[in-house]
Motif scaffolding. Structure first.
Motif, PDB file in Angstrom:
ATOM      1  N   LEU A   1      38.551  36.355  50.268  1.00  0.00           N
ATOM      2  CA  LEU A   1      39.286  36.438  51.522  1.00  0.00           C
ATOM      3  C   LEU A   1      39.911  35.087  51.844  1.00  0.00           C
ATOM      4  O   LEU A   1      39.366  34.044  51.492  1.00  0.00           O
ATOM      5  CB  LEU A   1      38.333  36.812  52.665  1.00  0.00           C
ATOM      6  N   SER A   2      41.037  35.117  52.550  1.00  0.00           N
ATOM      7  CA  SER A   2      41.605  33.876  53.063  1.00  0.00           C
ATOM      8  C   SER A   2      40.821  33.465  54.308  1.00  0.00           C
ATOM      9  O   SER A   2      40.067  34.257  54.877  1.00  0.00           O
ATOM     10  CB  SER A   2      43.072  34.070  53.407  1.00  0.00           C
ATOM     11  N   SER A   3      41.021  32.236  54.734  1.00  0.00           N
ATOM     12  CA  SER A   3      40.251  31.764  55.895  1.00  0.00           C
ATOM     13  C   SER A   3      40.595  32.575  57.135  1.00  0.00           C
ATOM     14  O   SER A   3      39.754  32.785  58.004  1.00  0.00           O
ATOM     15  CB  SER A   3      40.514  30.283  56.129  1.00  0.00           C
ATOM     16  N   HIS A   4      41.849  33.040  57.218  1.00  0.00           N
ATOM     17  CA  HIS A   4      42.241  33.819  58.397  1.00  0.00           C
ATOM     18  C   HIS A   4      41.627  35.214  58.359  1.00  0.00           C
ATOM     19  O   HIS A   4      41.248  35.751  59.391  1.00  0.00           O
ATOM     20  CB  HIS A   4      43.761  33.893  58.494  1.00  0.00           C
TER      21      HIS A   4
ATOM     22  N   ARG B   1      34.911  37.825  61.208  1.00  0.00           N
ATOM     23  CA  ARG B   1      33.864  37.376  62.142  1.00  0.00           C
ATOM     24  C   ARG B   1      34.089  37.991  63.509  1.00  0.00           C
ATOM     25  O   ARG B   1      33.144  38.433  64.181  1.00  0.00           O
ATOM     26  CB  ARG B   1      33.883  35.849  62.257  1.00  0.00           C
ATOM     27  N   GLY B   2      35.349  38.045  63.929  1.00  0.00           N
ATOM     28  CA  GLY B   2      35.638  38.655  65.227  1.00  0.00           C
ATOM     29  C   GLY B   2      35.220  40.099  65.277  1.00  0.00           C
ATOM     30  O   GLY B   2      34.649  40.560  66.263  1.00  0.00           O
ATOM     31  N   ARG B   3      35.497  40.833  64.192  1.00  0.00           N
ATOM     32  CA  ARG B   3      35.123  42.255  64.165  1.00  0.00           C
ATOM     33  C   ARG B   3      33.612  42.409  64.225  1.00  0.00           C
ATOM     34  O   ARG B   3      33.089  43.267  64.941  1.00  0.00           O
ATOM     35  CB  ARG B   3      35.671  42.911  62.893  1.00  0.00           C
ATOM     36  N   LEU B   4      32.892  41.575  63.465  1.00  0.00           N
ATOM     37  CA  LEU B   4      31.428  41.653  63.486  1.00  0.00           C
ATOM     38  C   LEU B   4      30.912  41.404  64.896  1.00  0.00           C
ATOM     39  O   LEU B   4      30.027  42.095  65.392  1.00  0.00           O
ATOM     40  CB  LEU B   4      30.832  40.615  62.524  1.00  0.00           C
ATOM     41  N   ARG B   5      31.499  40.399  65.556  1.00  0.00           N
ATOM     42  CA  ARG B   5      31.043  40.060  66.902  1.00  0.00           C
ATOM     43  C   ARG B   5      31.358  41.175  67.884  1.00  0.00           C
ATOM     44  O   ARG B   5      30.604  41.416  68.827  1.00  0.00           O
ATOM     45  CB  ARG B   5      31.686  38.752  67.351  1.00  0.00           C
ATOM     46  N   ARG B   6      32.475  41.853  67.659  1.00  0.00           N
ATOM     47  CA  ARG B   6      32.836  42.942  68.572  1.00  0.00           C
ATOM     48  C   ARG B   6      31.810  44.077  68.469  1.00  0.00           C
ATOM     49  O   ARG B   6      31.427  44.660  69.474  1.00  0.00           O
ATOM     50  CB  ARG B   6      34.239  43.454  68.228  1.00  0.00           C
ATOM     51  N   VAL B   7      31.372  44.376  67.237  1.00  0.00           N
ATOM     52  CA  VAL B   7      30.351  45.418  67.076  1.00  0.00           C
ATOM     53  C   VAL B   7      29.050  44.975  67.745  1.00  0.00           C
ATOM     54  O   VAL B   7      28.392  45.762  68.431  1.00  0.00           O
ATOM     55  CB  VAL B   7      30.129  45.743  65.575  1.00  0.00           C
TER      56      VAL B   7
ATOM     57  N   MET C   1      19.564  45.135  61.659  1.00  0.00           N
ATOM     58  CA  MET C   1      20.834  44.500  61.334  1.00  0.00           C
ATOM     59  C   MET C   1      20.895  43.085  61.886  1.00  0.00           C
ATOM     60  O   MET C   1      20.596  42.869  63.064  1.00  0.00           O
ATOM     61  CB  MET C   1      22.000  45.317  61.913  1.00  0.00           C
ATOM     62  N   PRO C   2      21.301  42.123  61.073  1.00  0.00           N
ATOM     63  CA  PRO C   2      21.482  40.773  61.595  1.00  0.00           C
ATOM     64  C   PRO C   2      22.737  40.700  62.447  1.00  0.00           C
ATOM     65  O   PRO C   2      23.695  41.421  62.200  1.00  0.00           O
ATOM     66  CB  PRO C   2      21.627  39.931  60.333  1.00  0.00           C
ATOM     67  N   ARG C   3      22.702  39.845  63.463  1.00  0.00           N
ATOM     68  CA  ARG C   3      23.922  39.631  64.250  1.00  0.00           C
ATOM     69  C   ARG C   3      24.855  38.701  63.482  1.00  0.00           C
ATOM     70  O   ARG C   3      24.480  38.107  62.477  1.00  0.00           O
ATOM     71  CB  ARG C   3      23.558  39.020  65.607  1.00  0.00           C
ATOM     72  N   GLU C   4      26.064  38.567  64.014  1.00  0.00           N
ATOM     73  CA  GLU C   4      27.076  37.801  63.264  1.00  0.00           C
ATOM     74  C   GLU C   4      26.598  36.389  62.992  1.00  0.00           C
ATOM     75  O   GLU C   4      26.722  35.877  61.878  1.00  0.00           O
ATOM     76  CB  GLU C   4      28.387  37.795  64.046  1.00  0.00           C
ATOM     77  N   GLU C   5      26.004  35.734  64.036  1.00  0.00           N
ATOM     78  CA  GLU C   5      25.623  34.331  63.849  1.00  0.00           C
ATOM     79  C   GLU C   5      24.381  34.186  62.976  1.00  0.00           C
ATOM     80  O   GLU C   5      24.110  33.107  62.470  1.00  0.00           O
ATOM     81  CB  GLU C   5      25.422  33.646  65.204  1.00  0.00           C
ATOM     82  N   GLU C   6      23.634  35.288  62.793  1.00  0.00           N
ATOM     83  CA  GLU C   6      22.442  35.214  61.934  1.00  0.00           C
ATOM     84  C   GLU C   6      22.778  35.479  60.474  1.00  0.00           C
ATOM     85  O   GLU C   6      21.941  35.249  59.603  1.00  0.00           O
ATOM     86  CB  GLU C   6      21.415  36.249  62.393  1.00  0.00           C
ATOM     87  N   MET C   7      23.982  36.005  60.220  1.00  0.00           N
ATOM     88  CA  MET C   7      24.301  36.395  58.844  1.00  0.00           C
ATOM     89  C   MET C   7      24.695  35.182  58.012  1.00  0.00           C
ATOM     90  O   MET C   7      25.265  34.215  58.516  1.00  0.00           O
ATOM     91  CB  MET C   7      25.468  37.393  58.843  1.00  0.00           C
ATOM     92  N   LEU C   8      24.391  35.272  56.728  1.00  0.00           N
ATOM     93  CA  LEU C   8      24.849  34.253  55.792  1.00  0.00           C
ATOM     94  C   LEU C   8      26.325  34.518  55.494  1.00  0.00           C
ATOM     95  O   LEU C   8      26.785  35.668  55.538  1.00  0.00           O
ATOM     96  CB  LEU C   8      24.055  34.323  54.496  1.00  0.00           C
ATOM     97  N   ALA C   9      27.043  33.449  55.183  1.00  0.00           N
ATOM     98  CA  ALA C   9      28.459  33.601  54.829  1.00  0.00           C
ATOM     99  C   ALA C   9      28.601  34.563  53.663  1.00  0.00           C
ATOM    100  O   ALA C   9      29.530  35.379  53.606  1.00  0.00           O
ATOM    101  CB  ALA C   9      29.050  32.245  54.482  1.00  0.00           C
ATOM    102  N   LYS C  10      27.650  34.495  52.750  1.00  0.00           N
ATOM    103  CA  LYS C  10      27.656  35.366  51.577  1.00  0.00           C
ATOM    104  C   LYS C  10      27.693  36.839  51.980  1.00  0.00           C
ATOM    105  O   LYS C  10      28.415  37.642  51.388  1.00  0.00           O
ATOM    106  CB  LYS C  10      26.366  35.068  50.806  1.00  0.00           C
ATOM    107  N   ASP C  11      26.907  37.183  53.008  1.00  0.00           N
ATOM    108  CA  ASP C  11      26.840  38.586  53.417  1.00  0.00           C
ATOM    109  C   ASP C  11      28.016  38.995  54.299  1.00  0.00           C
ATOM    110  O   ASP C  11      28.346  40.167  54.388  1.00  0.00           O
ATOM    111  CB  ASP C  11      25.532  38.854  54.161  1.00  0.00           C
ATOM    112  N   LYS C  12      28.622  38.000  54.972  1.00  0.00           N
ATOM    113  CA  LYS C  12      29.755  38.347  55.820  1.00  0.00           C
ATOM    114  C   LYS C  12      30.980  38.693  54.992  1.00  0.00           C
ATOM    115  O   LYS C  12      31.739  39.592  55.341  1.00  0.00           O
ATOM    116  CB  LYS C  12      30.118  37.165  56.723  1.00  0.00           C
ATOM    117  N   TYR C  13      31.188  37.946  53.918  1.00  0.00           N
ATOM    118  CA  TYR C  13      32.463  38.052  53.206  1.00  0.00           C
ATOM    119  C   TYR C  13      32.370  38.685  51.831  1.00  0.00           C
ATOM    120  O   TYR C  13      33.393  38.910  51.194  1.00  0.00           O
ATOM    121  CB  TYR C  13      33.115  36.668  53.080  1.00  0.00           C
ATOM    122  N   THR C  14      31.178  38.941  51.343  1.00  0.00           N
ATOM    123  CA  THR C  14      31.061  39.585  50.034  1.00  0.00           C
ATOM    124  C   THR C  14      30.021  40.699  50.116  1.00  0.00           C
ATOM    125  O   THR C  14      29.194  40.715  51.018  1.00  0.00           O
ATOM    126  CB  THR C  14      30.633  38.596  48.922  1.00  0.00           C
ATOM    127  N   VAL C  15      30.077  41.616  49.150  1.00  0.00           N
ATOM    128  CA  VAL C  15      29.077  42.682  49.081  1.00  0.00           C
ATOM    129  C   VAL C  15      28.525  42.764  47.662  1.00  0.00           C
ATOM    130  O   VAL C  15      29.170  42.342  46.697  1.00  0.00           O
ATOM    131  CB  VAL C  15      29.658  44.060  49.457  1.00  0.00           C
TER     132      VAL C  15
END
Lengths: 92, 110
Positions: free
Chosen positions: B23-26, B32-38, B66-80
């Motif tokens: 993913l690009s930084s944007h 991250r915004g979508r995760l936080r919205r959920v 489920m971990p919240r957005e701030e508890e998640m590792l970058a690895k789990d936010k952006y990759t599966v």
């Protein structure tokens, strides 16, 4: 008694039939539609199914369609002056 | 070399769609915004039900598991996790409908 204000932010196109069915059941046909439902576990369960698509707020009172329209209406930028004596009449 | 008729891969060979491997930084910012919205929706549901003195299994389970957005590792936010991919990870943007599905947990150890 409080209410959930549910606004559909993302469309359900291409999502499973169960998700689209929940949207239909809640009356969310198009994006940016807003519906009000009383807070209950049933509605909460429906929202759980569509949590990625909607924006949910808890409000005290539901708004009708007319009220929502009025709330969106921008300031007209003018006001109509009235005759002084009519104002006095209304006060009396 | 330059101009409208330069020889690029799509012009030379017809259809060519390239999806970047990460993913690009944007994209990550919006993810991250979508995760936080959920997370916000879950918090609203929970507080509203709690005020009525009720609770719901589905919401409770989500909060526990489920971990919240701030508890998640970058690895789990952006990759599966994907067993077919080398080193078992692929970008989350390869998941169908990835902006509208929740995909937060991955197998432990991967």
């Amino acid at each position: 008694m409080s209410y959930f204000r549910i606004t559909l932010m993302r469309s359900g196109i291409g999502l499973p039939a169960k998700v689209q069915g929940v949207l239909k059941a809640l009356g969310l046909r198009k994006r940016m539609t807003t519906v009000y439902y009383p807070v209950s576990p049933d509605v909460a369960g429906q929202i759980m199914r569509i949590k990625e698509l909607v924006d949910v707020k808890e409000v005290a009172e539901p708004m009708t369609k007319c009220q929502m329209r009025e709330a969106r209406r921008p300031d007209p930028g003018y006001y109509i002056e009235r005759k002084g004596n009519r104002l006095i009449d209304e006060k009396m | 070399m330059f101009g409208p008729f330069r020889l690029t891969n799509p012009l030379a060979g017809g259809l060519l769609w390239k999806i970047p491997w990460r993913l690009s930084s944007h994209q990550k910012y919006r993810q991250r915004g979508r995760l936080r919205r959920v997370d916000a929706v879950i918090a609203t549901l929970d507080s509203a039900l709690a005020r009525m003195g009720k609770s719901m299994k589905k919401v409770q389970r989500w909060k526990v598991e489920m971990p919240r957005e701030e508890e998640m590792l970058a690895k789990d936010k952006y990759t599966v996790f994907d067993r077919k991919v080398k080193r078992y990870r692929k970008g989350i943007h390869k998941v169908p409908k990835w902006t509208r599905v929740s995909q937060r947990l991955n197998p432990p150890g991967f």
